[in-house]
Enzyme design. Structure first.
Site, mmCIF file in Angstrom:
data_model
loop_
_atom_site.group_PDB
_atom_site.id
_atom_site.type_symbol
_atom_site.label_atom_id
_atom_site.label_comp_id
_atom_site.label_asym_id
_atom_site.label_seq_id
_atom_site.Cartn_x
_atom_site.Cartn_y
_atom_site.Cartn_z
ATOM 1 N N HIS A 83 47.398 35.661 37.942
ATOM 2 C CA HIS A 83 46.862 35.144 38.941
ATOM 3 C C HIS A 83 45.581 34.102 38.482
ATOM 4 O O HIS A 83 44.496 33.897 39.151
ATOM 5 C CB HIS A 83 46.262 35.835 39.942
ATOM 6 C CG HIS A 83 46.414 35.358 41.516
ATOM 7 N ND1 HIS A 83 47.411 35.288 42.240
ATOM 8 C CD2 HIS A 83 45.311 34.905 42.411
ATOM 9 C CE1 HIS A 83 47.149 34.823 43.352
ATOM 10 N NE2 HIS A 83 45.923 34.328 43.339
ATOM 11 N N ARG A 89 42.172 35.474 38.200
ATOM 12 C CA ARG A 89 41.183 35.547 39.418
ATOM 13 C C ARG A 89 41.141 36.930 39.818
ATOM 14 O O ARG A 89 40.493 36.824 41.147
ATOM 15 C CB ARG A 89 41.555 34.716 40.291
ATOM 16 C CG ARG A 89 41.394 33.022 39.771
ATOM 17 C CD ARG A 89 41.933 31.989 40.928
ATOM 18 N NE ARG A 89 41.501 31.865 42.199
ATOM 19 C CZ ARG A 89 40.491 31.246 42.710
ATOM 20 N NH1 ARG A 89 39.799 30.596 41.773
ATOM 21 N NH2 ARG A 89 40.219 31.207 43.735
#
Length: 390
Positions: free
Chosen positions: A281, A284
């Site tokens: 991701h 994140r």
């Protein structure tokens, strides 16, 4: 479509610098930031750049082609535009700008559930070639409504998230008031007044909205209650039962994003996934996890011949794409770099970034004498990089 690039911005780093000057700090931070101390955000790119490729200078070389077939669709390059939430917050109409650029360059564009354009608009722009990334709703009825809309719009590839079982702890977003629920601070308002180009563009476009989700959001919610609604609407962890239900209902290609180990890869393939994306991701969600390139190197050899292995997180340039392909990915996606292009250049940014990346990748292919995208693994050098040790 233009294959020309603006010579003022020949790299992602140049685009980032311009984007930072051109947009309010809270908008730039939302795009560029990672979780906790941003250790894995930095590690993703730095470890990709530890990969080494072997050039061959005296071989017969017929030229390089970036043509790539993915789920029966031929694309003009082995990379696409990854889903990014709240694009319109960072630059108005950026979702539509990037969807059009992807269509012009014949590469895939993936829309997020929390994007600022709706499924139908993006599908029309891309002539039905858009992908859709689903944040799994807590209610099955809402899930089915979204799936029905995506299929009716012509979407053939559904991406479901495994790497967001909970909201990431992102200090920059929390400080800027972009946590859940969001808040608008005096500092943010001041930043908007000192970036008039951004502010006037936003006024002309209207306030950014979760367009795909808009039909299901109660009317009249303020920012606080909208955030609470979105928090309650989506359930995090992707369970076996959820995957089974999605596989039963979705007629097209089913891709699971966030696979970083053999156990999860085996499970999603056994449940009927048509491929997976190695991703964390974009750094994140988990600061102490592995970089994406180390995860790719550890599992690609075992799955490359069994399914479609894709990759995102950490890619910033053509050589990075080449490194991921050499480590075993069939295809790659970039999220931040296309957005930096739009923040820096507005409507011209999407085409600029895609043309830039294609030219960078072409240079690498010609330099090492790689004629086809699928030949990149033959150019991988054994090194002491972390991606080789994992």
């Amino acid at each position: 479509m233009s294959e020309e690039i603006d010579s003022r911005y020949p790299s992602t780093e140049h685009l980032m610098a311009k984007a930072k000057r051109r947009t309010p700090g809270f908008a730039f931070d939302y795009l560029s930031g990672g979780c906790f101390s941003e250790v894995n955000l930095a590690r993703n790119t730095s470890e990709i750049r530890e990969v080494r490729l072997q050039p061959y200078y005296t071989r017969d070389f017929a030229g390089a082609s970036q043509k790539t077939t993915l789920f029966g669709e031929e694309y003009d390059a082995p990379f696409g535009i990854a889903p990014v939430g709240l694009q319109g917050l960072m630059w108005p109409k950026s979702c539509e700008i990037l969807a059009q650029a992807a269509a012009d360059h014949n590469v895939p564009f993936c829309l997020s559930t929390v994007g600022t354009a709706d499924i139908e608009t993006v599908a029309e722009i891309t002539k039905g070639k858009a992908w859709f990334q689903l944040y799994h709703p807590a209610e099955d009825e809402l899930r089915d409504k979204i799936l029905e809309r995506a299929w009716a719009a012509g979407v053939k590839t559904l991406v479901i998230l495994a790497d967001t079982p909970t909201f990431g702890w992102r200090p920059k977003e929390i400080k800027n008031g972009l946590s859940i629920p969001p808040r608008m601070t005096l500092k943010n308002i001041f930043q908007m007044t000192t970036h008039p180009t951004w502010s006037f563009a936003q006024l002309a476009a209207g306030a950014p909205e979760f367009k795909t989700m808009k039909p299901y959001i109660p009317k009249g919610l303020n920012m606080k209650h909208l955030g609470l609604f979105m928090n309650k609407t989506f359930s995090g962890r992707l369970t076996t039962e959820k995957i089974e239900a999605l596989r039963e209902r979705w007629k097209g290609n089913l891709v699971v994003k966030g696979i970083v180990n053999h156990e999860d890869a085996d499970r999603v393939l056994a449940l009927g996934a048509d491929g997976f994306i190695v991703s964390n991701h974009g750094g994140r969600q988990l600061d102490s996890g592995p970089s994406t390139i180390s995860s790719l190197q550890s599992i690609a050899e075992d799955y490359r011949d069994k399914t479609t292995v894709m990759f995102d997180s950490g890619l910033r340039a053509g050589p990075d794409i080449a490194s991921a392909l050499a480590c075993g990915a069939h295809f790659t996606f970039l999220g931040r770099t296309p957005m930096y292009g739009v923040l820096a250049m507005g409507e011209k940014g999407g085409n600029h970034v895609l043309a830039m990346l294609k030219r960078q990748l072409q240079q690498v292919m010609e330099q090492v004498a790689c004629e086809r995208v699928e030949d990149f693994p033959k150019h991988l050098l054994e090194t002491k990089s972390s991606c080789q040790e994992s």
